[in-house]
Write an enzyme that holds these catalytic residues in place. Structure first.
Site, PDB file in Angstrom:
ATOM      1  N   HIS A 190     -97.631 -55.784  48.728  1.00 33.49           N
ATOM      2  CA  HIS A 190     -99.060 -56.027  48.553  1.00 33.49           C
ATOM      3  C   HIS A 190     -99.914 -55.006  49.286  1.00 33.49           C
ATOM      4  O   HIS A 190    -100.939 -54.557  48.767  1.00 33.49           O
ATOM      5  CB  HIS A 190     -99.410 -57.430  49.056  1.00 33.49           C
ATOM      6  CG  HIS A 190     -99.229 -58.495  48.018  1.00 33.49           C
ATOM      7  ND1 HIS A 190     -98.557 -59.668  48.263  1.00 33.49           N
ATOM      8  CD2 HIS A 190     -99.634 -58.569  46.732  1.00 33.49           C
ATOM      9  CE1 HIS A 190     -98.565 -60.416  47.177  1.00 33.49           C
ATOM     10  NE2 HIS A 190     -99.204 -59.773  46.237  1.00 33.49           N
ATOM     11  N   CYS A 236     -95.755 -45.956  33.775  1.00 34.91           N
ATOM     12  CA  CYS A 236     -96.818 -46.891  34.167  1.00 34.91           C
ATOM     13  C   CYS A 236     -96.543 -47.497  35.531  1.00 34.91           C
ATOM     14  O   CYS A 236     -97.254 -48.388  35.968  1.00 34.91           O
ATOM     15  CB  CYS A 236     -96.976 -47.989  33.120  1.00 34.91           C
ATOM     16  SG  CYS A 236     -95.518 -49.037  32.892  1.00 34.91           S
TER      17      CYS A 236
END
Length: 558
Positions: free
Chosen positions: A193, A483
């Site tokens: 995160h 991606c």
């Protein structure tokens, strides 16, 4: 902005650069950990003490929901953390430890949360990503019960560089980029995160810096590109990340005009609007999980169509690659009832969920096609977590039957990267998810700070897999895009182009840095840099070799 030489560094530390850019400033250190609450004395009225836990959890959740988030990714993290704070199983377990185990409320919450954290950690893979969230929620509820302030980022009154053992997702989510010039942590990995949110907010960041907190340096320079952190014996003048070279005309191409479209990763209507405002040439990854995550039952086709339409509307006329549901035992959804798996990271996830539930996929594909018709977006569909050419054919048949004109798959496993011509015969394009591809290639949990260097996207073995895939895709006329987070590193984006990658999809914050960096060098120069990186024996060596190769060309436009 500071000018002139910086103070002499002592020492220079290395970690894994996860958000590009360089910034300098005085440091703020976050070193404390929440102490383990006392196991006594036993409560005289266990029922009354247990009754305090639920309201404390609700107060924490309310506080998290009220916090300001600067990006859609940050808002999602805060919402997920708030949801976890009121998880009924966590609260029930803690209440039982009070009423039956005679523990004080604070210790009961601590022990209940730690049991969940250990269970998630043992599961590994993406389940282990939630461990930091659980412990963050634990500390916040304990602080609410005890009337204290939980450990975390203090109120900042001046621009600074944050140094920490790790940052909780919630603390990272509402960092102010005007005050946090850069950050560095001892723990964490390139796909955790902290890394993802730092990239989204454009804050230079380095993780997995061993020994970072052993030095009491009042100043630091953080290079989120090279992964270097220079600690200084005196505070250095605040210097934000350099803004030079980030202007971009919205067309991804090398200096000599070779097109390399720069697209955006999105997962909500706000993401789509930001992508268009940022000049994205389309969307290379539309994550559809947002309309499934909080659903107690599978959303109807009509509900899905409306949700996708809201994301596609700002993208009318642009190419958009929609990824079908990426879920499974490691990202459990209530209506799937997958049961427990001994190793969720290697279990039923991504496209594998649909093998026993083809109607689930067919309804989603129908909703995607309908939303495309509603909005005028040029939609393609791709499946996540494909391992074999046979699986690619299975998905392609169903996607085309639903009316999808352009079909692709994500390459996240070494098996798919090495599947060869049979894979390219099945699809119209492939897109590389570098986060999982690195994790599975190196057998290294992507959240492990000790293994963060193995998950560095500059690892030569990972680049060789991408090069092989791009070469074979080119020989079959099938575009190969990236991606994964690797594409958001401006210099690595150029190297990927040199490997033959046809398009790059990044967070909105990375659009201009990547697009402007591509225009600095020719395609031939990026090819030389790519070959130099492939010939290296380490991630650091690859990064340095590519930099040397590009420096030889110079940066002056012809």
């Amino acid at each position: 902005m500071a000018t002139g030489p910086l103070p002499h560094p002592s020492p220079l530390l290395r970690g894994v650069g996860v958000s590009p850019g360089t910034a300098a400033g005085p440091t703020v250190r976050i070193t404390e950990r929440a102490p383990v609450p006392a196991a006594g004395p036993a409560p005289s009225d266990p029922a009354a003490v247990a009754a305090r836990i639920g309201p404390a959890a609700e107060a924490v959740a309310r506080s998290l929901r009220e916090r300001t988030a600067g990006t859609e990714e940050a808002a999602a993290v805060l919402a997920a953390t708030a949801e976890m704070a009121t998880d009924p199983s966590l609260i029930s377990k803690a209440e039982t430890l009070v009423t039956e185990g005679r523990l004080p409320a604070e210790r009961a919450v601590h022990d209940a949360a730690e049991a969940f954290a250990e269970m998630l950690s043992a599961a590994g893979g993406l389940m282990a990503e939630r461990v930091r969230d659980v412990r963050d929620v634990r500390d916040r509820i304990v602080a609410e019960l005890s009337g204290t302030v939980p450990p975390g980022v203090p109120d900042l009154d001046r621009p600074c560089v944050l140094l920490a053992r790790d940052l909780s997702p919630a603390d990272t989510a509402d960092l102010d980029p005007s005050l946090v010039l850069a950050l560095a942590t001892e723990e964490g990995g390139p796909t955790g995160h902290t890394a993802v949110l730092a990239r989204a907010m454009g804050i230079p960041a380095v993780v997995a810096v061993r020994g970072l907190l052993e030095h009491a340096a009042p100043g630091a320079v953080v290079d989120g590109t090279s992964g270097e952190v220079a600690l200084h014996a005196e505070a250095v003048a605040a210097r934000p990340a350099a803004a030079a070279g980030v202007s971009w005309d919205g067309k991804g191409r090398t200096r000599d005009g070779r097109p390399v479209p720069v697209m955006a990763n999105v997962g909500s209507p706000a993401d789509s609007r930001a992508a268009v405002e940022g000049g994205a040439q389309g969307v290379g990854l539309f994550r559809t999980e947002f309309c499934f995550l909080d659903a107690a039952a599978e959303p109807s086709e009509a509900t899905q169509r409306e949700a996708y339409r809201s994301v596609l509307e700002p993208l009318a006329g642009l190419p958009v690659v929609v990824r079908t549901l990426d879920a499974g035992a490691d990202k459990p959804l209530p209506f799937l009832s997958m049961g427990e798996e001994p190793n969720p990271a290697l279990g039923v996830r991504g496209l594998r969920v649909a093998f026993d539930r083809p109607a689930l996929l067919e309804r989603q594909l129908s909703a995607i096609v309908g939303a495309a018709a509603d909005t005028g977006a040029r939609v393609s569909a791709m499946a996540p977590m494909v391992a074999t050419a046979e699986e690619a054919h299975w998905f392609a048949e169903r996607a085309r039957a639903a009316g999808v004109e352009r079909v692709g798959v994500m390459v996240e496993t070494p098996a798919a990267a090495l599947a060869g011509p049979a894979l390219f015969e099945a699809v119209d394009f492939v897109s590389v998810g570098t986060n999982d591809l690195a994790q599975y290639t190196f057998a290294a949990d992507r959240l492990s700070g000790a293994l963060a260097e193995l998950n560095d996207p500059w690892q030569p073995a990972l680049l060789r897999l991408v090069a092989t895939l791009a070469r074979e895709g080119g020989s079959h006329g099938v575009p190969v895009g990236v991606c994964g987070e690797a594409a958001a590193d401006p210099r690595l984006a150029g190297v990927l182009a040199g490997l033959g990658v046809s398009s790059l999809s990044v967070s909105t914050a990375a659009l201009a840095p990547v697009g402007s960096e591509l225009a600095v060098h020719t395609w031939e120069a990026y090819g030389r840099a790519a070959r130099a990186a492939l010939a290296s024996g380490s991630a650091r060596g690859a990064r340095e070799a590519a930099a040397r190769a590009l420096a030889e060309e110079g940066t002056q436009a012809p």
